[in-house]
Scaffold this motif. Structure first.
Motif, PDB file in Angstrom:
ATOM      1  N   GLU A 279     104.039  40.636  86.802  1.00 35.71           N
ATOM      2  CA  GLU A 279     103.141  40.691  85.649  1.00 35.71           C
ATOM      3  C   GLU A 279     101.980  39.704  85.790  1.00 35.71           C
ATOM      4  O   GLU A 279     100.895  39.931  85.267  1.00 35.71           O
ATOM      5  CB  GLU A 279     103.923  40.388  84.357  1.00 35.71           C
ATOM      6  N   HIS A 280     102.240  38.624  86.513  1.00 35.40           N
ATOM      7  CA  HIS A 280     101.209  37.607  86.699  1.00 35.40           C
ATOM      8  C   HIS A 280      99.983  38.169  87.415  1.00 35.40           C
ATOM      9  O   HIS A 280      98.853  37.726  87.200  1.00 35.40           O
ATOM     10  CB  HIS A 280     101.787  36.429  87.488  1.00 35.40           C
ATOM     11  N   TYR A 281     100.212  39.175  88.285  1.00 33.08           N
ATOM     12  CA  TYR A 281      99.130  39.739  89.090  1.00 33.08           C
ATOM     13  C   TYR A 281      98.495  40.987  88.474  1.00 33.08           C
ATOM     14  O   TYR A 281      97.538  41.527  89.033  1.00 33.08           O
ATOM     15  CB  TYR A 281      99.650  40.092  90.486  1.00 33.08           C
ATOM     16  N   ASN A 282      99.019  41.452  87.364  1.00 33.43           N
ATOM     17  CA  ASN A 282      98.521  42.705  86.794  1.00 33.43           C
ATOM     18  C   ASN A 282      97.034  42.649  86.449  1.00 33.43           C
ATOM     19  O   ASN A 282      96.302  43.596  86.685  1.00 33.43           O
ATOM     20  CB  ASN A 282      99.327  43.071  85.541  1.00 33.43           C
ATOM     21  N   GLN A 283      96.593  41.537  85.875  1.00 30.29           N
ATOM     22  CA  GLN A 283      95.200  41.407  85.467  1.00 30.29           C
ATOM     23  C   GLN A 283      94.374  40.557  86.430  1.00 30.29           C
ATOM     24  O   GLN A 283      93.160  40.434  86.261  1.00 30.29           O
ATOM     25  CB  GLN A 283      95.128  40.779  84.061  1.00 30.29           C
ATOM     26  N   LYS A 284      95.037  40.020  87.449  1.00 31.27           N
ATOM     27  CA  LYS A 284      94.345  39.080  88.337  1.00 31.27           C
ATOM     28  C   LYS A 284      93.199  39.745  89.104  1.00 31.27           C
ATOM     29  O   LYS A 284      92.087  39.214  89.176  1.00 31.27           O
ATOM     30  CB  LYS A 284      95.350  38.474  89.313  1.00 31.27           C
ATOM     31  N   GLU A 285      93.461  40.921  89.670  1.00 32.24           N
ATOM     32  CA  GLU A 285      92.424  41.628  90.427  1.00 32.24           C
ATOM     33  C   GLU A 285      91.286  42.065  89.507  1.00 32.24           C
ATOM     34  O   GLU A 285      90.105  41.907  89.830  1.00 32.24           O
ATOM     35  CB  GLU A 285      93.014  42.840  91.136  1.00 32.24           C
ATOM     36  N   LYS A 286      91.642  42.614  88.359  1.00 35.12           N
ATOM     37  CA  LYS A 286      90.627  43.079  87.407  1.00 35.12           C
ATOM     38  C   LYS A 286      89.728  41.931  86.969  1.00 35.12           C
ATOM     39  O   LYS A 286      88.490  42.081  86.914  1.00 35.12           O
ATOM     40  CB  LYS A 286      91.306  43.708  86.196  1.00 35.12           C
ATOM     41  N   ASN A 287      90.324  40.779  86.646  1.00 35.10           N
ATOM     42  CA  ASN A 287      89.538  39.620  86.208  1.00 35.10           C
ATOM     43  C   ASN A 287      88.625  39.108  87.324  1.00 35.10           C
ATOM     44  O   ASN A 287      87.480  38.713  87.064  1.00 35.10           O
ATOM     45  CB  ASN A 287      90.466  38.504  85.743  1.00 35.10           C
ATOM     46  N   TYR A 288      89.138  39.115  88.557  1.00 34.94           N
ATOM     47  CA  TYR A 288      88.339  38.649  89.699  1.00 34.94           C
ATOM     48  C   TYR A 288      87.116  39.539  89.902  1.00 34.94           C
ATOM     49  O   TYR A 288      85.984  39.059  90.053  1.00 34.94           O
ATOM     50  CB  TYR A 288      89.196  38.627  90.958  1.00 34.94           C
ATOM     51  N   VAL A 289      87.340  40.866  89.907  1.00 40.40           N
ATOM     52  CA  VAL A 289      86.244  41.811  90.118  1.00 40.40           C
ATOM     53  C   VAL A 289      85.225  41.707  88.989  1.00 40.40           C
ATOM     54  O   VAL A 289      84.010  41.681  89.222  1.00 40.40           O
ATOM     55  CB  VAL A 289      86.788  43.251  90.223  1.00 40.40           C
ATOM     56  N   ASP A 290      85.707  41.626  87.761  1.00 40.56           N
ATOM     57  CA  ASP A 290      84.809  41.541  86.610  1.00 40.56           C
ATOM     58  C   ASP A 290      83.936  40.294  86.693  1.00 40.56           C
ATOM     59  O   ASP A 290      82.727  40.339  86.419  1.00 40.56           O
ATOM     60  CB  ASP A 290      85.639  41.526  85.324  1.00 40.56           C
ATOM     61  N   ASN A 291      84.525  39.186  87.098  1.00 37.75           N
ATOM     62  CA  ASN A 291      83.776  37.933  87.225  1.00 37.75           C
ATOM     63  C   ASN A 291      82.705  38.030  88.307  1.00 37.75           C
ATOM     64  O   ASN A 291      81.562  37.588  88.113  1.00 37.75           O
ATOM     65  CB  ASN A 291      84.750  36.798  87.541  1.00 37.75           C
ATOM     66  N   LYS A 292      83.063  38.632  89.456  1.00 41.34           N
ATOM     67  CA  LYS A 292      82.102  38.765  90.548  1.00 41.34           C
ATOM     68  C   LYS A 292      80.938  39.687  90.176  1.00 41.34           C
ATOM     69  O   LYS A 292      79.778  39.407  90.487  1.00 41.34           O
ATOM     70  CB  LYS A 292      82.801  39.299  91.797  1.00 41.34           C
ATOM     71  N   LEU A 293      81.241  40.796  89.511  1.00 41.33           N
ATOM     72  CA  LEU A 293      80.184  41.728  89.133  1.00 41.33           C
ATOM     73  C   LEU A 293      79.238  41.094  88.116  1.00 41.33           C
ATOM     74  O   LEU A 293      78.024  41.335  88.149  1.00 41.33           O
ATOM     75  CB  LEU A 293      80.790  43.014  88.571  1.00 41.33           C
ATOM     76  N   HIS A 294      79.780  40.302  87.211  1.00 41.28           N
ATOM     77  CA  HIS A 294      78.930  39.571  86.266  1.00 41.28           C
ATOM     78  C   HIS A 294      78.013  38.595  87.011  1.00 41.28           C
ATOM     79  O   HIS A 294      76.824  38.473  86.689  1.00 41.28           O
ATOM     80  CB  HIS A 294      79.789  38.805  85.259  1.00 41.28           C
TER      81      HIS A 294
END
Length: 364
Positions: free
Chosen positions: A286-301
């Protein structure tokens, strides 16, 4: 005519501002009841709007049946006893009056009718199915219901919504939320129709704020040509100057590393010791469920912000995304690109930030 204002939405965590345990429990119960009413009411509105829209296609009705969707008090050929917008509000009022504030019912009705009218052509063509709302959908309300005030420590903000007291929790927030709330408190910016969302027992305010666009000194004849690619997420050319924003190794290496870590934990979960239920066994996953999404969102911003900063510095009033349609078609055929390169998300963030700065975006 282009609007001089833009509506921003900020997600702010809230706490119920009461130390009484019984009152807090009652407030939470009320919020969950409202959430259930909003979910049921939203699906009712969409269903009735769709039925009304398809009335003329019910060819199995008698020929003398009147099918004009108009108020019969204003049009003798009409089949409605009120305006079309008011039909679904009457349905909501009939089933839920007394269970929820009328302001929420009105916001549900207006928001969903606007959504339906935007998508009605797609329904007619068959390219989109009717929306189906889930139980965790936000609870909408008008902006006039929020009257902000400062708390005792002069750090957070308080307000009462339909007799339920709330307090914001900003913590160590480094974004612009505190500044925007302060400006809304003194009346510099307007609070628009907003919503409450409950996620795993936590309450969040989706605060919509109408504020003027930043006036930048831009020149319409200066055009920035940007190209989105894998090797360099954004390459932009303005007259003789060329800029590259990000690179493949920076973006994909970390993303693939997160995916690999998640897959390893997923495989290892089968051998984890049980005895405390599924939640305990999959805790690491569960710790990794949002990790990739948050990383990508931060980079695109980050990439989109740097692109707009370059355009503003060069006073470019127009941003042209070159050969973007062709690249998206190619990406659809490449499984790796389709999974790991977020073309659509990057374009949406570029459009959003360009609109804030007053830059026109053209997709080629």
């Amino acid at each position: 005519m282009e609007k001089d204002t833009i509506v921003l939405t900020r997600k702010i965590q809230l706490h119920i501002d009461s130390d009484d345990k019984e009152k807090r429990s009652e407030y939470y119960k009320t919020l969950f009841e409202w959430q259930d009413v909003v979910f049921r009411g939203a699906n009712m509105v969409m269903s009735h709007q769709y039925i009304q829209e398809q009335m003329k296609d019910l060819i199995y009705l008698q020929d003398d049946v009147k099918v004009k969707l108009a108020d019969r008090n204003k049009d003798e050929e009409g089949i409605l006893n009120t305006s079309r917008m008011n039909t679904t509000y009457k349905i909501l009022s009939r089933y839920f009056k007394g269970k929820i504030h009328s302001d929420i019912l009105s916001c549900i009705n207006m928001t969903l009718i606007k959504t339906f009218n935007t998508e009605r052509l797609d329904y007619w063509k068959g390219t989109k199915s009717l929306r189906n709302y889930k139980k965790d959908m936000p609870i909408p309300f008008s902006g006039t219901q929020i009257k902000l005030s400062k708390d005792e420590n002069n750090r957070d903000f308080k307000f009462t919504l339909f007799k339920i007291p709330f307090r914001t929790y900003l913590g160590k927030d480094r974004s612009d939320k505190r500044v925007l709330l302060q400006r809304a408190l003194v009346g510099q910016i307007k609070i628009c129709a907003s919503a409450l969302k409950i996620v795993k027992g936590k309450i969040f305010l989706l605060l919509a704020l109408e504020m003027p666009k930043k006036q930048q000194e831009l020149k319409d004849h200066v055009i920035a040509e940007a190209s989105l690619a894998v090797e360099h997420p954004i390459t932009v050319q303005i007259e003789k100057d060329n800029f590259q924003i990000g690179n493949k190794e920076e973006f994909l290496y970390r993303r693939i590393a997160i995916q690999s870590a998640r897959h390893r934990i997923q495989r290892a979960a089968a051998f984890s010791r049980g005895g405390h239920g599924r939640k305990k066994k999959l805790k690491s996953l569960e710790h990794y469920n949002q990790k990739e999404k948050n990383y990508v969102d931060n980079k695109l911003h980050l990439y989109s912000r740097r692109l707009i900063d370059v355009c503003i510095k060069a006073q470019a009033g127009t941003l042209l995304l070159v050969n973007q349609s062709l690249k998206e078609e190619v990406a659809k055929e490449d499984e790796f690109l389709l999974r790991n390169w977020s073309y659509y998300g990057l374009i949406e963030k570029i459009k959003y930030k360009a609109n804030l700065a007053g830059i026109q975006v053209i997709i080629e």
